[in-house]
Design an enzyme around this catalytic site. Structure first.
Site, PDB file in Angstrom:
ATOM      1  CD  GLN A 447      73.021  28.422 127.456  1.00 32.78           C
ATOM      2  OE1 GLN A 447      73.365  29.505 127.900  1.00 32.78           O
ATOM      3  NE2 GLN A 447      73.862  27.419 127.316  1.00 32.78           N
ATOM      4  CG  PHE A 497      71.530  31.792 123.248  1.00 39.60           C
ATOM      5  CD1 PHE A 497      71.319  33.090 122.821  1.00 39.60           C
ATOM      6  CD2 PHE A 497      72.712  31.162 122.870  1.00 39.60           C
ATOM      7  CE1 PHE A 497      72.255  33.753 122.046  1.00 39.60           C
ATOM      8  CE2 PHE A 497      73.659  31.813 122.098  1.00 39.60           C
ATOM      9  CZ  PHE A 497      73.422  33.118 121.681  1.00 39.60           C
ATOM     10  CG  LEU A 506      76.376  37.274 122.418  1.00 43.32           C
ATOM     11  CD1 LEU A 506      75.108  36.529 122.745  1.00 43.32           C
ATOM     12  CD2 LEU A 506      77.549  36.706 123.187  1.00 43.32           C
ATOM     13  CG  HIS A 510      77.482  32.408 120.452  1.00 37.22           C
ATOM     14  ND1 HIS A 510      77.479  31.286 121.250  1.00 37.22           N
ATOM     15  CD2 HIS A 510      78.183  33.346 121.133  1.00 37.22           C
ATOM     16  CE1 HIS A 510      78.134  31.535 122.370  1.00 37.22           C
ATOM     17  NE2 HIS A 510      78.585  32.780 122.322  1.00 37.22           N
TER      18      HIS A 510
END
Length: 636
Positions: A447, A497, A506, A510
């Site tokens: 990240q 990231f 995820l 995101h």
């Protein structure tokens, strides 16, 4: 005694009957129980001869003992820092290095062996502490086919290698993405070849080879030195050996063994590189000048493109932008007009936000000056500069230049327009220049994008968080996926990231806005950097600068295509096959049937047609009566 057949006769088989008949019991009861005569044999069996009569007794074989996959083949104890040889035998590095230094041969086969031939392994564990495959999460058992990649050292199950490497012909490591071949696979455990791991046949077991360690002096009557390890450490403090160990990176047998292995690997690599350079000097030829080398300018700038990647291709000639005009002829599209300062069509980046001059709106300064006595007099209405929100239909491409190498990114501007606009705007204004990657987790992600370098800063080009752009087409599946970091829904800023491996948990949390299409070796170098307890890289990974290759938001607006005039000749050609009578029909009346002539009841051809004067062929009338005709009965 006498023999009968192939066996010895029993003592009672030829006894006279009167000896048995004189007893109070019957003959069957006298011979070993009731109905024994039905099971009696007239000879001694092989088992009776071997067990009761002193015959040959077979040797007892030792019980087969297999070495478990998680144990050292030298000490037969579970390993902590495993290394292996090319034939799949695993050892503890602390024990195998001294053994090789002393005997210089393989502990199992007895073949010559050097320290540089060892491969350091990386076993993975699940949440319960069991050894498992890092890809399929399959727990290793005594019947699992376990293999290791010699290039990366990671251990997998053979099923993952077959499904994701061999069948797909994807000869890259599943974690580090390093290229390898089938010869680089080391079989740690093969259920079809268990005899290879039989303990009784190991060379060091048969010959009883051991490495004797020097006995340590006991420390008595000292409480702080009750442990031998503690006493050894305290005794070595302040000595030259302790100072040398500290300079080398630590003391102890484990650190020493790792240093010996690393030095042997480095020496072997240096020897191989020297041999390769010597061969290259022999076969070297003068390099061609840049004038005849294709893409020589790319060679000078150091731009590297991954072969086979879905990215920009500089070797391809420019695409023909010609459009097809009338009569099948090609005409070149006129180039876009240059940007005029007074009336700009090309968008301009101002702090990452793309602006352009409106074609319909003005600044309103003339109206304000006409109706107000406070404003300055203005006699010219200028075009207003407005913020442009463009939804492009093609991808964007950028290149991150880091201190460890370059990474090529493909941005999904056609699916996530606002997220890609924010990222490209920040790249164009130099926001990411000299920004560190502040967080790296092995087998997960790295990240960055925070100018503060601690994960608490960063903002978008609009100076405020913007909404998520979640799409089912863009998921966190695969290595190299680029996604936005956030602190909750709709809290995107500048941090992003890059995944080391898939992270499906995820998805829909995101925004995925790009992927890596070149420079995977740089991403692998990122993953190898050691981190501290807070997942911060101990070695700085810095984005030095960003090069934008394709920015759909900064391109000129394409003019709308002009409508082409109808081609009469082309229409006539089409009508020749579809409706040949369309131009030759006369209108006789209005309404339905306007093309039908009242006299004929059919279509009438115009005088232009060359066949209009030819009368239709008349039918021959049938004879009426006579000649045996049955058309009329008047003559009957």
């Amino acid at each position: 005694g006498p023999r009968s057949g192939s066996g010895l006769t029993r003592p009672w088989s030829h006894s006279p009957g009167w000896l048995l008949h004189g007893c109070c019991c019957s003959q069957s009861d006298a011979v070993m129980g009731k109905k024994r005569h039905a099971k009696d044999r007239a000879y001694i069996t092989k088992t009776e001869w071997a067990t009761e009569w002193g015959g040959f007794k077979a040797k007892l074989h030792a019980k087969f003992q297999q070495l478990p996959f998680h144990c050292c083949a030298l000490t037969f104890t579970p390993f902590e820092d495993p290394v292996c040889t090319d034939d799949g035998f695993v050892y503890e590095i602390v024990h195998i290095v001294p053994y090789i230094q002393k005997f210089k041969k393989h502990p199992v086969t007895g073949a010559p062996l050097a320290v540089k031939d060892l491969t350091k392994l990386t076993f993975h564990k699940d949440g319960e502490g069991n050894f498992c495959c890092p890809v399929l999460s399959k727990v290793f058992t005594d019947s699992t086919h376990i293999v290791a990649n010699k290039k990366s050292g990671h251990v997998y199950c053979m099923q993952a290698i077959e499904e994701l490497n061999i069948k797909c012909k994807n000869w890259k490591d599943l974690i580090t993405d390093e290229p390898f071949t089938r010869k680089d696979l080391i079989h740690i455990q093969d259920p079809m070849n268990l005899a290879q791991k039989e303990l009784s046949k190991f060379d060091h077991v048969v010959k009883d080879l051991k490495v004797e360690r020097a006995p340590e002096e006991p420390y008595a009557n000292i409480n702080c030195m009750a442990s031998s390890d503690t006493g050894r450490v305290l005794a070595s403090l302040g000595t030259d050996a302790a100072k040398a160990a500290f300079d080398a990176g630590g003391g102890g047998t484990k650190s020493e063994a790792e240093r010996i292995l690393a030095a042997a690997k480095q020496a072997a690599k240096a020897a191989k590189l020297a041999a390769k350079e010597a061969a290259a000097r022999v076969d070297s030829t003068p390099e061609a000048p840049d004038s005849i080398i294709p893409n020589a300018h790319l060679k000078k700038t150091g731009v590297v493109f991954k072969p086979g990647a879905v990215t920009w291709n500089t070797d391809e000639p420019e695409r023909d932008t010609a459009s097809r005009g009338k009569k099948g002829k090609k005409k070149q599209r006129s180039p876009s007009p240059p940007a005029d300062p007074s009336y700009g069509l090309a968008p301009v980046a101002t702090k990452g936000i793309y602006l352009k001059r409106s074609q319909m709106q003005t600044t309103g300064a003339g109206s304000r000056a006409f109706t107000s006595s406070v404003c300055e007099p203005v006699t010219v209405n200028e075009r207003a500069v407005i913020k442009m929100e463009k939804n492009p239909t093609k991808k964007g491409y950028v290149q991150l230049h880091t201190n460890m190498g370059d990474i090529n990114l493909e941005l999904h501007c056609d699916i996530t327009p606002r997220t890609c606009e924010n990222f490209l705007g920040l790249c164009e204004t130099g926001y990411y220049n000299n920004v560190k990657f502040h967080r790296s987790i092995k087998n997960f992600m790295i990240q960055g994008g925070d100018p503060k370098g601690d994960g608490t800063g960063g903002q978008s080009i609009w100076k405020q968080p913007f909404k998520d752009e979640l799409n089912s087409k863009l998921l966190h599946s695969g290595r190299g996926v680029v996604s936005m970091a956030n602190s909750g829904p709709h809290s995107n800023g500048s941090q992003f990231f890059i995944l080391y491996k898939s992270a499906t948990h995820l998805d829909y949390k995101h925004t995925v806005f790009g992927k890596v299409v070149g420079g995977f070796e740089t991403l692998s170098a990122f993953e190898k950097v050691q981190v501290d307890d807070n997942d911060r890289p101990k070695e700085d990974i810095v984005i030095q600068k960003v090069t934008i290759f394709v920015n759909p938001y900064a391109e000129d607006e394409e003019p709308e295509p002009e409508e082409e005039e109808p081609d009469e000749e082309a229409e006539q050609v089409g009508q020749w096959f579809s409706n040949p009578y369309q131009n030759d029909l006369k209108v006789h009346k209005s309404g339905i049937g306007k093309y039908i002539a009242p006299s004929t009841g059919g279509p009438v051809r115009s005088s232009k047609s060359s066949t209009s004067d030819i009368p239709p062929p008349s039918k021959k009338p049938k004879p009426i009566g006579g000649n045996g005709s049955f058309g009329s009965f008047d003559s009957w």
